[in-house]
Design an enzyme around this catalytic site. Structure first.
Site, mmCIF file in Angstrom:
data_model
loop_
_atom_site.group_PDB
_atom_site.id
_atom_site.type_symbol
_atom_site.label_atom_id
_atom_site.label_comp_id
_atom_site.label_asym_id
_atom_site.label_seq_id
_atom_site.Cartn_x
_atom_site.Cartn_y
_atom_site.Cartn_z
ATOM 1 N N GLY A 47 0.796 -1.228 0.000
ATOM 2 C CA GLY A 47 0.000 0.000 0.000
ATOM 3 C C GLY A 47 0.823 1.270 0.000
ATOM 4 C CG ASP A 62 -1.336 3.986 -5.576
ATOM 5 O OD1 ASP A 62 -2.194 4.508 -4.845
ATOM 6 O OD2 ASP A 62 -0.881 2.843 -5.386
HETATM 7 O O1 PMV Z 1 -2.044 0.535 -4.150
HETATM 8 P P1 PMV Z 1 -2.677 0.590 -2.811
HETATM 9 O O2 PMV Z 1 -2.674 -0.701 -2.060
HETATM 10 O O3 PMV Z 1 -2.230 1.776 -2.026
HETATM 11 O O4 PMV Z 1 -4.251 0.848 -3.048
HETATM 12 C C1 PMV Z 1 -4.716 1.875 -3.839
HETATM 13 C C2 PMV Z 1 -5.982 2.408 -3.329
HETATM 14 C C3 PMV Z 1 -7.262 1.717 -3.684
HETATM 15 O O5 PMV Z 1 -8.270 2.697 -3.496
HETATM 16 C C4 PMV Z 1 -7.544 0.544 -2.762
HETATM 17 C C5 PMV Z 1 -7.299 1.216 -5.126
HETATM 18 C C6 PMV Z 1 -7.325 2.321 -6.170
HETATM 19 O O6 PMV Z 1 -7.139 1.990 -7.356
HETATM 20 O O7 PMV Z 1 -7.582 3.487 -5.844
#
Ligand code: PMV
Length: 325
Positions: free
Chosen positions: A100, A147
């Site tokens: 994450g 992200d």
């Molecule tokens: O990549 P991560 O595990 O930080 O998750 C991203 C956030 C989510 O909302 C769970 C998925 C997304 O595509 O926004």
């Protein structure tokens, strides 16, 4: 050399997939790095992943690679319309994978920046963001784009899927602890599980998604005022809503409980959940005490993250409610 930071989602993960806002910030303690070196004429482009020791040749003719490093390089060369240059491209990262913290997006960002600069056409952030998003699809299926956007911008963002992200004003310096549960988890799997729940029982699960959206909007106002108790309270509410969406875990619940008991203003999981990391908002003077409590509760690693004030608003004292509360 080009670098890119890790990222932390402060509020709104999962709900962001359904059009709700989310707030994310760069986490500069952990970084991905890319560095090019000249290679003998005619040898082409080779990526060396220093952390795994893998040596990955990049050819222009492969349709699309299922290796994210090779894919990132191929998309860059295609976008810039240049053949693979004679270079060695070294990649390193201190960001734990599948936890994450945006490790994949950070590596792609550093790689694409370094490669595009090396061929003399450093990509603008919007073009870079699009390419990193394409690579993200390989890991996540249909990621919201939060992200790659926060990592490319390297600044706090208020993000709504498909819209231009807005800046988030941080009214006072904030200290967070980031604790790694030590459990790696697939974001693709947890996003898929939530999708199933929302599709099959929307009357229950869409309500949690909407509630998270409301929490994020209030959190933005609290962040702007630097209202610590308000931010912490909303982090706890956000964690509970994520639990209801089934993306917490016994380990994450234990860690959030330990952080709160040791004096954190609030704590929540961050990212896809079911493993990965949690964040706790703390007073700097309590950092050591709460860090120890997190280790005792099973954290594999704890980092301190400082979020600098971005000016503009007047922070209010810790124990006073804000006007938006
Ligand atoms: O990549 P991560 O595990 O930080 O998750 C991203 C956030 C989510 O909302 C769970 C998925 C997304 O595509 O926004």
């Amino acid at each position: 050399m080009q670098t890119a930071p890790a990222k932390i989602i402060l509020f709104g993960e999962h709900a962001v997939v359904y059009g709700q806002p989310a707030i994310a910030v760069p986490f500069n303690t952990l970084t991905a790095m890319a560095d090019v070196m000249p290679a003998p004429a005619g040898t082409g482009l080779m990526i060396i992943a220093k952390d795994t020791g893998a040596a990955l040749p990049v050819t222009a003719d492969t349709p699309v690679s299922d290796n994210s490093l090779v894919l990132a390089a191929q998309l860059t060369l295609k976008k810039l319309n240049v053949p693979p240059p004679d270079l060695t491209l070294e990649i390193r990262s201190t960001i734990p994978v599948a936890s994450g913290l945006g490790s994949g997006a950070a590596v792609s960002t550093a790689l694409i920046r370094e490669l595009s600069a090396a061929v003399g056409q450093l990509l603008a952030d919007d073009d870079l963001n699009e390419l990193v998003y394409e690579v993200e699809k390989l890991h996540h299926g249909t990621p919201s784009g939060i992200d790659n956007t926060v990592i490319v911008r390297n600044a706090p963002i208020f993000f709504i899927r498909g819209e231009t992200p807005a800046p988030v004003v941080i009214g006072r310096e904030l200290t967070f602890l980031v604790a790694d549960s030590g459990i790696s988890a697939s974001t693709r799997a947890s996003v898929g599980a939530v999708r199933e729940l929302v599709e099959h029982e929307p009357q229950v699960y869409q309500a949690y998604v909407d509630q998270i959206g409301q929490i994020v909007r209030e959190a933005r106002a609290h962040l702007e005022k630097g209202y610590l108790l308000g931010i912490g309270h909303l982090m706890n509410l956000n964690h509970n809503a994520l639990r209801s969406l089934t993306v917490s875990s016994p380990e994450l619940d234990k860690l959030t409980g330990a952080a709160r008991e040791a004096g954190a203003f609030g704590a929540k999981l961050s990212g896809g959940g079911r493993g990965g990391n949690l964040i706790a908002l703390i007073d700097l003077v309590d950092a050591e005490k709460i860090t120890q409590a997190l280790y005792k509760a099973g954290a594999a690693h704890v980092w301190t993250m400082t979020l600098n004030a971005t000016g503009k608003s007047n922070p209010i004292p810790v124990d006073q409610p804000s006007s938006t509360n």
